[in-house]
Design a protein around this motif. Sequence first.
Motif, PDB file in Angstrom:
ATOM      1  N   ARG A   1       5.809  19.557   9.328  1.00 21.35           N
ATOM      2  CA  ARG A   1       5.061  18.603  10.167  1.00 21.35           C
ATOM      3  C   ARG A   1       4.905  17.276   9.437  1.00 21.35           C
ATOM      4  NH1 ARG A   1       1.957  23.262  11.107  1.00 21.35           N
ATOM      5  NH2 ARG A   1       0.155  22.529   9.923  1.00 21.35           N
ATOM      6  N   LEU A   2       4.627  17.327   8.143  1.00 22.44           N
ATOM      7  CA  LEU A   2       4.489  16.094   7.372  1.00 22.44           C
ATOM      8  C   LEU A   2       5.809  15.327   7.325  1.00 22.44           C
ATOM      9  CD1 LEU A   2       2.358  17.390   4.341  1.00 22.44           C
ATOM     10  CD2 LEU A   2       1.557  16.086   6.317  1.00 22.44           C
ATOM     11  N   ASP A   3       6.918  16.061   7.262  1.00 20.58           N
ATOM     12  CA  ASP A   3       8.238  15.413   7.240  1.00 20.58           C
ATOM     13  C   ASP A   3       8.472  14.574   8.492  1.00 20.58           C
ATOM     14  OD1 ASP A   3       8.823  16.601   4.806  1.00 20.58           O
ATOM     15  OD2 ASP A   3       9.954  18.262   5.701  1.00 20.58           O
ATOM     16  N   GLY A   4       7.863  14.983   9.596  1.00 17.70           N
ATOM     17  CA  GLY A   4       8.073  14.277  10.854  1.00 17.70           C
ATOM     18  C   GLY A   4       7.127  13.115  11.076  1.00 17.70           C
ATOM     19  N   MET A   5       6.227  12.864  10.142  1.00 19.61           N
ATOM     20  CA  MET A   5       5.268  11.768  10.290  1.00 19.61           C
ATOM     21  C   MET A   5       5.815  10.486   9.682  1.00 19.61           C
ATOM     22  SD  MET A   5       1.719  13.698   9.297  1.00 19.61           S
ATOM     23  CE  MET A   5       1.226  15.212  10.129  1.00 19.61           C
ATOM     24  N   PRO A   6       5.348   9.343  10.152  1.00 14.39           N
ATOM     25  CA  PRO A   6       5.784   8.070   9.545  1.00 14.39           C
ATOM     26  C   PRO A   6       5.305   7.958   8.102  1.00 14.39           C
ATOM     27  CG  PRO A   6       4.665   7.730  11.663  1.00 14.39           C
ATOM     28  CD  PRO A   6       4.430   9.148  11.284  1.00 14.39           C
TER      29      PRO A   6
ATOM     30  N   HIS B   1      -4.242   4.324   0.254  1.00  9.62           N
ATOM     31  CA  HIS B   1      -3.156   4.974   0.988  1.00  9.62           C
ATOM     32  C   HIS B   1      -3.245   4.674   2.488  1.00  9.62           C
ATOM     33  CE1 HIS B   1      -2.769   7.193  -2.773  1.00  9.62           C
ATOM     34  NE2 HIS B   1      -1.543   7.496  -2.378  1.00  9.62           N
ATOM     35  N   ALA B   2      -2.099   4.564   3.098  1.00 10.66           N
ATOM     36  CA  ALA B   2      -2.058   4.277   4.532  1.00 10.66           C
ATOM     37  C   ALA B   2      -2.588   5.447   5.341  1.00 10.66           C
ATOM     38  CB  ALA B   2      -0.619   3.954   4.948  1.00 10.66           C
ATOM     39  N   ARG B   3      -2.412   6.656   4.834  1.00  9.45           N
ATOM     40  CA  ARG B   3      -2.892   7.848   5.525  1.00  9.45           C
ATOM     41  C   ARG B   3      -3.252   8.889   4.480  1.00  9.45           C
ATOM     42  NH1 ARG B   3       1.381   9.014   7.880  1.00  9.45           N
ATOM     43  NH2 ARG B   3       1.038   8.174   9.972  1.00  9.45           N
TER      44      ARG B   3
ATOM     45  N   ARG C   1      -8.000   6.632   8.970  1.00  7.16           N
ATOM     46  CA  ARG C   1      -6.644   7.003   8.555  1.00  7.16           C
ATOM     47  C   ARG C   1      -6.574   8.441   8.027  1.00  7.16           C
ATOM     48  NH1 ARG C   1      -7.631   2.320   5.820  1.00  7.16           N
ATOM     49  NH2 ARG C   1      -7.402   3.352   3.804  1.00  7.16           N
ATOM     50  N   THR C   2      -7.663   9.184   8.163  1.00  7.75           N
ATOM     51  CA  THR C   2      -7.705  10.561   7.671  1.00  7.75           C
ATOM     52  C   THR C   2      -7.305  11.534   8.771  1.00  7.75           C
ATOM     53  OG1 THR C   2      -9.486  10.020   6.124  1.00  7.75           O
ATOM     54  CG2 THR C   2      -9.149  12.336   6.627  1.00  7.75           C
ATOM     55  N   GLN C   3      -6.356  12.392   8.452  1.00 10.07           N
ATOM     56  CA  GLN C   3      -5.872  13.404   9.394  1.00 10.07           C
ATOM     57  C   GLN C   3      -6.230  14.778   8.850  1.00 10.07           C
ATOM     58  OE1 GLN C   3      -1.721  13.020  10.445  1.00 10.07           O
ATOM     59  NE2 GLN C   3      -1.475  15.230  10.613  1.00 10.07           N
ATOM     60  N   ARG C   4      -6.571  15.696   9.721  1.00 12.78           N
ATOM     61  CA  ARG C   4      -6.977  17.030   9.283  1.00 12.78           C
ATOM     62  C   ARG C   4      -5.951  18.080   9.704  1.00 12.78           C
ATOM     63  NH1 ARG C   4     -12.723  17.143  11.989  1.00 12.78           N
ATOM     64  NH2 ARG C   4     -11.608  15.785  13.420  1.00 12.78           N
ATOM     65  N   GLU C   5      -5.659  18.991   8.786  1.00  8.94           N
ATOM     66  CA  GLU C   5      -4.743  20.101   9.050  1.00  8.94           C
ATOM     67  C   GLU C   5      -5.389  21.389   8.547  1.00  8.94           C
ATOM     68  OE1 GLU C   5      -1.704  20.286  10.416  1.00  8.94           O
ATOM     69  OE2 GLU C   5      -1.216  18.156  10.673  1.00  8.94           O
ATOM     70  N   ARG C   6      -5.196  22.467   9.300  1.00  5.77           N
ATOM     71  CA  ARG C   6      -5.720  23.773   8.893  1.00  5.77           C
ATOM     72  C   ARG C   6      -4.546  24.705   8.607  1.00  5.77           C
ATOM     73  NH1 ARG C   6     -11.039  24.131   9.564  1.00  5.77           N
ATOM     74  NH2 ARG C   6     -12.094  22.633  10.927  1.00  5.77           N
ATOM     75  N   VAL C   7      -4.498  25.193   7.363  1.00  4.83           N
ATOM     76  CA  VAL C   7      -3.343  25.974   6.914  1.00  4.83           C
ATOM     77  C   VAL C   7      -3.822  27.029   5.911  1.00  4.83           C
ATOM     78  CG1 VAL C   7      -1.174  25.890   5.607  1.00  4.83           C
ATOM     79  CG2 VAL C   7      -1.721  24.066   7.202  1.00  4.83           C
ATOM     80  N   ASP C   8      -3.217  28.206   5.959  1.00  3.28           N
ATOM     81  CA  ASP C   8      -3.425  29.210   4.912  1.00  3.28           C
ATOM     82  C   ASP C   8      -2.545  28.816   3.729  1.00  3.28           C
ATOM     83  OD1 ASP C   8      -3.691  31.345   3.227  1.00  3.28           O
ATOM     84  OD2 ASP C   8      -2.980  32.853   4.664  1.00  3.28           O
ATOM     85  N   LEU C   9      -3.136  28.168   2.748  1.00  4.42           N
ATOM     86  CA  LEU C   9      -2.360  27.618   1.635  1.00  4.42           C
ATOM     87  C   LEU C   9      -1.865  28.689   0.664  1.00  4.42           C
ATOM     88  CD1 LEU C   9      -4.574  24.481   1.066  1.00  4.42           C
ATOM     89  CD2 LEU C   9      -2.170  24.460   1.742  1.00  4.42           C
ATOM     90  N   ALA C  10      -2.348  29.914   0.795  1.00  9.91           N
ATOM     91  CA  ALA C  10      -1.849  31.000  -0.050  1.00  9.91           C
ATOM     92  C   ALA C  10      -0.598  31.649   0.527  1.00  9.91           C
ATOM     93  CB  ALA C  10      -2.931  32.060  -0.247  1.00  9.91           C
ATOM     94  N   ALA C  11      -0.211  31.254   1.743  1.00  9.14           N
ATOM     95  CA  ALA C  11       0.961  31.830   2.412  1.00  9.14           C
ATOM     96  C   ALA C  11       2.118  30.839   2.371  1.00  9.14           C
ATOM     97  CB  ALA C  11       0.624  32.182   3.861  1.00  9.14           C
TER      98      ALA C  11
ATOM     99  N   MET D   1       0.847  -1.191   0.000  1.00  5.26           N
ATOM    100  CA  MET D   1       0.000   0.000   0.000  1.00  5.26           C
ATOM    101  C   MET D   1       0.884   1.242   0.000  1.00  5.26           C
ATOM    102  SD  MET D   1      -2.858   1.218   2.817  1.00  5.26           S
ATOM    103  CE  MET D   1      -4.119   0.093   2.223  1.00  5.26           C
ATOM    104  N   PRO D   2       0.550   2.244  -0.855  1.00  3.80           N
ATOM    105  CA  PRO D   2       1.329   3.478  -0.855  1.00  3.80           C
ATOM    106  C   PRO D   2       1.313   4.154   0.503  1.00  3.80           C
ATOM    107  CG  PRO D   2      -0.105   3.349  -2.783  1.00  3.80           C
ATOM    108  CD  PRO D   2      -0.499   2.226  -1.875  1.00  3.80           C
ATOM    109  N   GLY D   3       2.107   5.208   0.649  1.00  4.56           N
ATOM    110  CA  GLY D   3       2.226   5.890   1.924  1.00  4.56           C
ATOM    111  C   GLY D   3       1.131   6.900   2.159  1.00  4.56           C
ATOM    112  N   THR D   4       1.505   8.185   2.211  1.00  3.83           N
ATOM    113  CA  THR D   4       0.578   9.250   2.581  1.00  3.83           C
ATOM    114  C   THR D   4       0.172  10.051   1.361  1.00  3.83           C
ATOM    115  OG1 THR D   4       1.534   9.419   4.788  1.00  3.83           O
ATOM    116  CG2 THR D   4       0.334  11.342   3.974  1.00  3.83           C
ATOM    117  N   ALA D   5      -1.116  10.381   1.289  1.00  8.29           N
ATOM    118  CA  ALA D   5      -1.635  11.312   0.287  1.00  8.29           C
ATOM    119  C   ALA D   5      -2.062  12.582   0.986  1.00  8.29           C
ATOM    120  CB  ALA D   5      -2.811  10.703  -0.461  1.00  8.29           C
ATOM    121  N   VAL D   6      -1.806  13.721   0.369  1.00  7.22           N
ATOM    122  CA  VAL D   6      -2.178  15.021   0.914  1.00  7.22           C
ATOM    123  C   VAL D   6      -3.166  15.677  -0.037  1.00  7.22           C
ATOM    124  CG1 VAL D   6      -1.356  17.301   1.644  1.00  7.22           C
ATOM    125  CG2 VAL D   6       0.069  15.267   2.035  1.00  7.22           C
ATOM    126  N   VAL D   7      -4.309  16.089   0.494  1.00  7.43           N
ATOM    127  CA  VAL D   7      -5.324  16.764  -0.311  1.00  7.43           C
ATOM    128  C   VAL D   7      -5.463  18.191   0.201  1.00  7.43           C
ATOM    129  CG1 VAL D   7      -7.727  16.775  -1.071  1.00  7.43           C
ATOM    130  CG2 VAL D   7      -6.539  14.595  -0.706  1.00  7.43           C
TER     131      VAL D   7
END
Length: 229
Positions: A68-73, A26-28, A48-58, A1-7
Amino acid sequence: MPGTAVVCGASGGLGPAVVQALAVDHARVVGVASPRQSMKSLEEISPRTQRERVDLAAPDSVEELWKRLDGMPGSVDAVVNVTGGFSGGTVIKSAPADVLRMLQLNLHTTWWSCRAAATRMSSAGRGAIVNVGSRSALVGGDGAAAYAVAKAAVIRLTEVLADELKNTGVRVNAVVPAVIDTPANRSWMKPDDLAKAVTPQAIADVIAFLCSAQASVISGAAVPVYGSF
């Protein structure tokens, strides 16, 4: 199974369907949305769904997200940029603030996400990025000039980045919807238009395919997902 997908842009009409489609393989899945947007629709999709809140225009905020994603398994092997926004207006009647907002919501969010993802994926030698354009980018503004220009830039960004990464094992593609069957669009569509609109699930399936190993030979494409609209 692939690793992490980010939407990126996991709330709204299309985002939750993309999260659900990617959760199958995906595993996450990390769903990212603006701090001002609700993400309740993601709660029941997958444990396996994780939620993050970010200003994606910044750009600084996007980089902090990726730290933060770099520090995840597990490595991130798929990134989908759904984030966007729409407003009408011709070139002549457009206000500076409206033009800037369309560029920020559609181009800037995609640009910074692509930059952060491409940096990591090219070092890892694998990955898939899928951006969301619009048919308005190809056929004119239809009364929404700034939106059309911003989405045209998203498609061109996809092509440029695909060329930059062509020898790295990272693929970059876009899907190009017309009208999507969402609650917001249903508010103005006539019954005949609604019958022709494409469901978020159908578009999400195409996105999931472009993220998969089955699409390993596809990069730099802008795939129409118009249905019969």
